[in-house]
Write a protein that holds these residues in place. Structure first.
Motif, PDB file in Angstrom:
ATOM      1  N   LEU A  12     -10.666  -5.971   5.930  1.00 45.25           N
ATOM      2  CA  LEU A  12     -11.798  -6.402   5.113  1.00 45.25           C
ATOM      3  C   LEU A  12     -11.667  -5.880   3.683  1.00 45.25           C
ATOM      4  O   LEU A  12     -12.419  -6.290   2.807  1.00 45.25           O
ATOM      5  CB  LEU A  12     -13.108  -5.910   5.730  1.00 45.25           C
ATOM      6  N   ASP A  13     -10.725  -4.988   3.465  1.00 43.04           N
ATOM      7  CA  ASP A  13     -10.455  -4.459   2.130  1.00 43.04           C
ATOM      8  C   ASP A  13      -9.289  -5.226   1.520  1.00 43.04           C
ATOM      9  O   ASP A  13      -8.366  -5.629   2.221  1.00 43.04           O
ATOM     10  CB  ASP A  13     -10.087  -2.975   2.198  1.00 43.04           C
ATOM     11  N   PRO A  14      -9.299  -5.411   0.192  1.00 42.11           N
ATOM     12  CA  PRO A  14      -8.164  -6.056  -0.446  1.00 42.11           C
ATOM     13  C   PRO A  14      -6.899  -5.218  -0.249  1.00 42.11           C
ATOM     14  O   PRO A  14      -6.937  -3.998  -0.370  1.00 42.11           O
ATOM     15  CB  PRO A  14      -8.533  -6.092  -1.930  1.00 42.11           C
ATOM     16  N   ALA A  15      -5.812  -5.863   0.074  1.00 43.70           N
ATOM     17  CA  ALA A  15      -4.542  -5.166   0.278  1.00 43.70           C
ATOM     18  C   ALA A  15      -3.446  -5.954  -0.424  1.00 43.70           C
ATOM     19  O   ALA A  15      -3.475  -7.181  -0.480  1.00 43.70           O
ATOM     20  CB  ALA A  15      -4.237  -5.023   1.759  1.00 43.70           C
ATOM     21  N   VAL A  16      -2.490  -5.216  -0.970  1.00 42.99           N
ATOM     22  CA  VAL A  16      -1.381  -5.840  -1.675  1.00 42.99           C
ATOM     23  C   VAL A  16      -0.092  -5.158  -1.239  1.00 42.99           C
ATOM     24  O   VAL A  16      -0.077  -3.953  -0.985  1.00 42.99           O
ATOM     25  CB  VAL A  16      -1.579  -5.738  -3.209  1.00 42.99           C
ATOM     26  N   GLN A  21      10.095  -2.427  -7.154  1.00 40.72           N
ATOM     27  CA  GLN A  21       9.938  -2.512  -8.604  1.00 40.72           C
ATOM     28  C   GLN A  21       8.475  -2.655  -9.024  1.00 40.72           C
ATOM     29  O   GLN A  21       8.182  -2.792 -10.201  1.00 40.72           O
ATOM     30  CB  GLN A  21      10.733  -3.704  -9.152  1.00 40.72           C
ATOM     31  N   GLY A  22       7.548  -2.644  -8.043  1.00 46.17           N
ATOM     32  CA  GLY A  22       6.124  -2.785  -8.351  1.00 46.17           C
ATOM     33  C   GLY A  22       5.675  -4.222  -8.514  1.00 46.17           C
ATOM     34  O   GLY A  22       4.603  -4.487  -9.052  1.00 46.17           O
ATOM     35  N   VAL A  23       6.482  -5.163  -8.031  1.00 43.33           N
ATOM     36  CA  VAL A  23       6.145  -6.581  -8.113  1.00 43.33           C
ATOM     37  C   VAL A  23       5.417  -6.992  -6.834  1.00 43.33           C
ATOM     38  O   VAL A  23       5.832  -6.643  -5.728  1.00 43.33           O
ATOM     39  CB  VAL A  23       7.423  -7.437  -8.320  1.00 43.33           C
ATOM     40  N   VAL A  24       4.325  -7.742  -6.984  1.00 44.15           N
ATOM     41  CA  VAL A  24       3.521  -8.183  -5.848  1.00 44.15           C
ATOM     42  C   VAL A  24       4.320  -9.163  -5.011  1.00 44.15           C
ATOM     43  O   VAL A  24       4.854 -10.146  -5.526  1.00 44.15           O
ATOM     44  CB  VAL A  24       2.213  -8.846  -6.335  1.00 44.15           C
ATOM     45  N   THR A  25       4.406  -8.874  -3.707  1.00 43.12           N
ATOM     46  CA  THR A  25       5.079  -9.791  -2.791  1.00 43.12           C
ATOM     47  C   THR A  25       4.089 -10.526  -1.892  1.00 43.12           C
ATOM     48  O   THR A  25       4.349 -11.646  -1.478  1.00 43.12           O
ATOM     49  CB  THR A  25       6.111  -9.059  -1.913  1.00 43.12           C
ATOM     50  N   ARG A  26       2.958  -9.888  -1.597  1.00 48.84           N
ATOM     51  CA  ARG A  26       1.910 -10.511  -0.767  1.00 48.84           C
ATOM     52  C   ARG A  26       0.571  -9.879  -1.068  1.00 48.84           C
ATOM     53  O   ARG A  26       0.498  -8.714  -1.432  1.00 48.84           O
ATOM     54  CB  ARG A  26       2.186 -10.289   0.730  1.00 48.84           C
ATOM     55  N   ALA A  39      -3.521 -15.708  -4.369  1.00 52.05           N
ATOM     56  CA  ALA A  39      -2.212 -15.170  -4.013  1.00 52.05           C
ATOM     57  C   ALA A  39      -1.125 -15.816  -4.871  1.00 52.05           C
ATOM     58  O   ALA A  39      -0.191 -15.150  -5.307  1.00 52.05           O
ATOM     59  CB  ALA A  39      -1.933 -15.390  -2.530  1.00 52.05           C
ATOM     60  N   ASP A  40      -1.261 -17.108  -5.148  1.00 47.19           N
ATOM     61  CA  ASP A  40      -0.261 -17.801  -5.975  1.00 47.19           C
ATOM     62  C   ASP A  40      -0.177 -17.214  -7.379  1.00 47.19           C
ATOM     63  O   ASP A  40       0.891 -17.171  -7.976  1.00 47.19           O
ATOM     64  CB  ASP A  40      -0.573 -19.292  -6.060  1.00 47.19           C
ATOM     65  N   GLU A  41      -1.309 -16.775  -7.922  1.00 48.35           N
ATOM     66  CA  GLU A  41      -1.317 -16.166  -9.253  1.00 48.35           C
ATOM     67  C   GLU A  41      -0.671 -14.782  -9.256  1.00 48.35           C
ATOM     68  O   GLU A  41      -0.100 -14.369 -10.254  1.00 48.35           O
ATOM     69  CB  GLU A  41      -2.748 -16.007  -9.771  1.00 48.35           C
ATOM     70  N   LEU A  42      -0.796 -14.070  -8.145  1.00 46.51           N
ATOM     71  CA  LEU A  42      -0.372 -12.679  -8.106  1.00 46.51           C
ATOM     72  C   LEU A  42       1.075 -12.463  -7.716  1.00 46.51           C
ATOM     73  O   LEU A  42       1.739 -11.581  -8.258  1.00 46.51           O
ATOM     74  CB  LEU A  42      -1.264 -11.907  -7.138  1.00 46.51           C
ATOM     75  N   VAL A  43       1.564 -13.246  -6.762  1.00 41.89           N
ATOM     76  CA  VAL A  43       2.922 -13.035  -6.264  1.00 41.89           C
ATOM     77  C   VAL A  43       3.915 -13.231  -7.411  1.00 41.89           C
ATOM     78  O   VAL A  43       3.852 -14.208  -8.151  1.00 41.89           O
ATOM     79  CB  VAL A  43       3.233 -13.985  -5.084  1.00 41.89           C
ATOM     80  N   GLY A  44       4.783 -12.244  -7.576  1.00 42.03           N
ATOM     81  CA  GLY A  44       5.769 -12.274  -8.641  1.00 42.03           C
ATOM     82  C   GLY A  44       5.343 -11.511  -9.887  1.00 42.03           C
ATOM     83  O   GLY A  44       6.148 -11.279 -10.775  1.00 42.03           O
ATOM     84  N   GLN A  45       4.075 -11.108  -9.963  1.00 41.41           N
ATOM     85  CA  GLN A  45       3.569 -10.343 -11.097  1.00 41.41           C
ATOM     86  C   GLN A  45       3.658  -8.856 -10.781  1.00 41.41           C
ATOM     87  O   GLN A  45       3.607  -8.459  -9.620  1.00 41.41           O
ATOM     88  CB  GLN A  45       2.099 -10.699 -11.379  1.00 41.41           C
ATOM     89  N   THR A  46       3.738  -8.026 -11.805  1.00 42.63           N
ATOM     90  CA  THR A  46       3.671  -6.587 -11.564  1.00 42.63           C
ATOM     91  C   THR A  46       2.217  -6.195 -11.425  1.00 42.63           C
ATOM     92  O   THR A  46       1.347  -6.758 -12.096  1.00 42.63           O
ATOM     93  CB  THR A  46       4.304  -5.778 -12.717  1.00 42.63           C
ATOM     94  N   LEU A  47       1.945  -5.260 -10.569  1.00 37.92           N
ATOM     95  CA  LEU A  47       0.573  -4.829 -10.363  1.00 37.92           C
ATOM     96  C   LEU A  47      -0.004  -4.222 -11.632  1.00 37.92           C
ATOM     97  O   LEU A  47      -1.148  -4.462 -11.986  1.00 37.92           O
ATOM     98  CB  LEU A  47       0.489  -3.824  -9.208  1.00 37.92           C
TER      99      LEU A  47
END
Length: 83
Positions: A12-16, A21-26, A39-47
Motif C-alpha cells: 500500500l506504500d509507494p515502492a520503487v 546506477q540509481g535508475v528506476v527500473t520498476r 510508471a512509463d514516466e519514471l522507468v529509465g529516469q534517475t530517482l
C-alpha cells in the motif's frame, strides 16, 4: 517471478526498484496515485532527477545558501532539573 514480487505489487506504500546506477527500473501501482507520475514516466529516469529541488534556507542569517551555524539541537534548551 521473484520471491519479493507479491510484496512489491501488493504494498500500500509507494515502492520503487532502482538499478546500481540509481535508475528506476520498476514502480508499484501505489506510486502514481501518491506522486502523480506513471510508471512509463519514471522507468529509465534517475530517482534524484525526480525529487524536487531544495528551496534555499532563507531563515538563516546571511545569504540564502549559507549553511546553518548552530547545531540541530540548539533550538531546544536543555531541560532543567527540579531542586
Amino acid at each position: 517471478m521473484s520471491y519479493h514480487e507479491p510484496i512489491f505489487a501488493m504494498s500500500l506504500d509507494p515502492a520503487v526498484l532502482l538499478d546500481s546506477q540509481g535508475v528506476v527500473t520498476r514502480v508499484n501501482d501505489t506510486w502514481q496515485p501518491t506522486f502523480g507520475h506513471s510508471a512509463d514516466e519514471l522507468v529509465g529516469q534517475t530517482l534524484m532527477g525526480l525529487l524536487p529541488r531544495r528551496r534555499p534556507n532563507t531563515s538563516v542569517a546571511g545569504s540564502a545558501t549559507s549553511p546553518p551555524t548552530a547545531s540541530p539541537g540548539a533550538a531546544y534548551p536543555a531541560p532543567r532539573r527540579k531542586r
